[in-house]
Design an enzyme around this catalytic site. Structure first.
Site, PDB file in Angstrom:
ATOM      1  N   PHE A 186      17.989 -45.545  -6.155  1.00  0.00           N
ATOM      2  CA  PHE A 186      18.589 -45.029  -4.926  1.00  0.00           C
ATOM      3  C   PHE A 186      18.115 -43.587  -4.688  1.00  0.00           C
ATOM      4  O   PHE A 186      17.978 -42.813  -5.636  1.00  0.00           O
ATOM      5  CB  PHE A 186      20.116 -45.081  -5.066  1.00  0.00           C
ATOM      6  N   ASP A 204      23.637 -45.719 -13.479  1.00  0.00           N
ATOM      7  CA  ASP A 204      24.317 -45.614 -12.184  1.00  0.00           C
ATOM      8  C   ASP A 204      24.964 -46.971 -11.931  1.00  0.00           C
ATOM      9  O   ASP A 204      24.265 -47.990 -11.816  1.00  0.00           O
ATOM     10  CB  ASP A 204      23.289 -45.262 -11.088  1.00  0.00           C
ATOM     11  N   TYR A 257      33.903 -46.313  -3.612  1.00  0.00           N
ATOM     12  CA  TYR A 257      34.147 -46.776  -2.234  1.00  0.00           C
ATOM     13  C   TYR A 257      33.531 -48.140  -1.942  1.00  0.00           C
ATOM     14  O   TYR A 257      33.666 -48.656  -0.850  1.00  0.00           O
ATOM     15  CB  TYR A 257      33.676 -45.737  -1.201  1.00  0.00           C
ATOM     16  N   LYS A 258      32.839 -48.722  -2.930  1.00  0.00           N
ATOM     17  CA  LYS A 258      32.255 -50.048  -2.696  1.00  0.00           C
ATOM     18  C   LYS A 258      33.244 -51.103  -3.209  1.00  0.00           C
ATOM     19  O   LYS A 258      34.194 -51.450  -2.515  1.00  0.00           O
ATOM     20  CB  LYS A 258      30.901 -50.146  -3.398  1.00  0.00           C
ATOM     21  N   ARG A 317      20.771 -56.482   4.049  1.00  0.00           N
ATOM     22  CA  ARG A 317      21.541 -56.659   2.812  1.00  0.00           C
ATOM     23  C   ARG A 317      22.828 -57.387   3.125  1.00  0.00           C
ATOM     24  O   ARG A 317      23.568 -57.004   4.032  1.00  0.00           O
ATOM     25  CB  ARG A 317      21.896 -55.301   2.196  1.00  0.00           C
TER      26      ARG A 317
HETATM   27  C1  LIG Z   1      23.017 -46.544  -6.508  1.00  0.00           C
HETATM   28  C2  LIG Z   1      23.699 -45.485  -5.700  1.00  0.00           C
HETATM   29  N1  LIG Z   1      23.842 -44.244  -6.199  1.00  0.00           N
HETATM   30  C3  LIG Z   1      24.471 -43.278  -5.488  1.00  0.00           C
HETATM   31  C4  LIG Z   1      24.971 -43.543  -4.232  1.00  0.00           C
HETATM   32  C5  LIG Z   1      25.655 -42.529  -3.364  1.00  0.00           C
HETATM   33  O1  LIG Z   1      25.933 -41.311  -3.879  1.00  0.00           O
HETATM   34  P1  LIG Z   1      27.101 -40.448  -3.150  1.00  0.00           P
HETATM   35  O2  LIG Z   1      28.397 -41.121  -3.467  1.00  0.00           O
HETATM   36  O3  LIG Z   1      26.945 -39.099  -3.704  1.00  0.00           O
HETATM   37  O4  LIG Z   1      26.835 -40.492  -1.682  1.00  0.00           O
HETATM   38  C6  LIG Z   1      24.851 -44.823  -3.686  1.00  0.00           C
HETATM   39  C7  LIG Z   1      25.386 -45.081  -2.329  1.00  0.00           C
HETATM   40  O5  LIG Z   1      25.280 -46.124  -1.760  1.00  0.00           O
HETATM   41  C8  LIG Z   1      24.196 -45.803  -4.437  1.00  0.00           C
HETATM   42  O6  LIG Z   1      24.051 -47.036  -3.932  1.00  0.00           O
END
Ligand SMILES: Cc1ncc(COP(=O)(O)O)c(C=O)c1O
Length: 412
Positions: free
Chosen positions: A133, A210, A235-236, A384
């Protein structure tokens, strides 16, 4: 697929009728008719629980409104680690005292990756994959620039993800930390976290996962796998709401040797001592920086308890069935129109979303959103389709897939 095979496949109504988690859908807020036909983006932003409005109202009145500043002493100082422990126990396979909640995922990534590099003197390389990401890659670029470290890029197959063999030749006595996503944000590839962690640790490096796309959808065993560090958003699949805070996992064995780079008073050992200089707190609290976002932590707590009540294995079972169904429908309806499924076919290697590519999917997504069918689009061509195990029905998947097919057909 021929008609014999098609008639053999159960209908979405039949699948919903035997879904042991079907009744859990009732727990989620449903907008007024006309606004939403099929929500296929819980992998970006989970739906709120019905309980969330009352939960927030009660927090405002009973906790914030009534206890006011006393709330910090009574409850809130420990909220980041109390909520962290619960996320750890229910979804991460983590014993207490290793998870804290706060900051954004990006900031948590910065704190932990930078701490990992600092803790590995003589090791000046950070390993990350090219398809990770953007925020993970950008944070690492920044740390490499700050520290004079070198980035070693893993070149894996973008339609799948990083396998142990992709790390061959990249790990050495110079590797400080390896940063990978457990479920790839684009393809949905589910990495073999245990095998990769073992390989990385055998090379003397630290492993950071991650977990944004796996927490709450794929069972995790961070302690058993020997993972050093992990970060994930809430938030997912933890349905914490837009911008809800991230969590960080730091294995107890690593906590004392890691010093995170943003020294704030809330991560100091005596926050209200108003001391002259910074001394990190003991244990996981040292990874906190400033005042924790207590209000923003409230909604996810009910979702974690909902997951606890059904168990992560049941969540995963439904997730697999949903993605299998979506793949089968995409094969029937979208592949004949020139689309390509760019997610793993092997369910053991797939998280809870699939991606389908077609050059017209950018335009298709706009049409779909207008019609209340909500997947998301990731350039250059990826649609997606995210399937939240507790809130998505098979009927929704079918309705969504028909809408995608029709919108694409209109443009061809
Ligand atoms: C794999 C991954 N890492 C990090 C993030 C987002 O980071 P942040 O919460 O700082 O916006 C996302 C957001 O979709 C993500 O899919």
């Amino acid at each position: 697929m021929n008609s014999v095979q098609q008639t053999q496949r159960p209908t979405s109504a039949e699948l919903d009728a035997v879904d042991p988690l079907a009744e859990q859908r009732e727990a989620f807020y449903t907008p007024d008719a006309g606004q939403l036909a099929a929500y296929l983006d819980g992998n970006s932003l989970g739906r709120p629980l019905k309980a969330t409005s009352a939960k927030l109202a009660s927090f405002v009145q009973d906790a914030w409104g009534s206890r006011l500043i006393r709330g910090w002493d009574e409850q809130w100082m420990d909220e980041p680690t109390r909520v962290g422990d619960r996320i750890g126990a229910v979804t991460l396979g983590a014993a207490a005292g290793q998870v804290t909640v706060g900051d954004s995922t990006s900031v948590m990534l910065y704190k932990l990756i930078r701490a990992a590099v600092d803790a590995q003197p003589g090791r000046d390389e950070i390993v990350v994959d090219r398809d990770n990401f953007p925020t993970d890659r950008f944070i690492i670029e920044g740390i490499a620039a700050e520290k004079g470290a070198t980035i070693k890029w893993v070149a894996s197959n973008p339609a799948s993800g990083v396998r142990t063999t992709d790390l061959e030749g990249l790990l050495s006595e110079r590797t400080a930390v390896v940063v990978l996503s457990h479920v790839a944000y684009r393809s949905g590839f589910l990495a073999d976290a245990e095998a990769i962690t073992t390989l990385v640790k055998d090379a003397g490096a630290l492993m950071l996962w991650d977990l944004c796309h796996s927490v709450g959808s794929v069972p995790l065993e961070l302690d058993a796998w020997g993972v050093d560090l992990a970060v994930g958003c809430t938030y997912k699949y933890l349905n914490g709401g837009p911008g809800s805070p991230a969590f960080a996992y730091v294995n107890a064995a690593q906590q004392d040797r890691l010093q995170q780079p943003i020294w704030g008073w809330m991560g100091a050992d005596n926050p209200f001592g108003m001391t002259e200089s910074y001394k990190p707190a003991e244990g996981i609290r040292r990874f906190i920086t400033g005042t924790p976002p207590v209000l923003a932590m409230q909604p996810l707590k009910d979702m974690v308890e909902l997951i606890a009540s059904v168990g992560m294995d049941a969540v995963r079972e439904k997730s697999i069935k949903l993605t299998e169904y979506a793949v089968a429908l995409a094969e029937d309806m979208l592949v004949p129109l020139g689309a390509e499924i760019v997610s793993p076919r092997n369910t053991a290697e797939r998280g809870s979303h699939i991606t389908v590519d077609h050059p017209l999917f950018g335009e298709v997504t706009q049409k779909l959103w207008e019609r209340g069918v909500i997947p998301d689009f990731r350039p250059p061509h990826g649609l997606r389709i995210g399937l939240s195990p507790l809130s998505t029905s098979y009927a929704e998947v079918e309705l969504g897939m028909i809408a995608i097919r029709d919108a694409l057909a209109e443009l061809l």
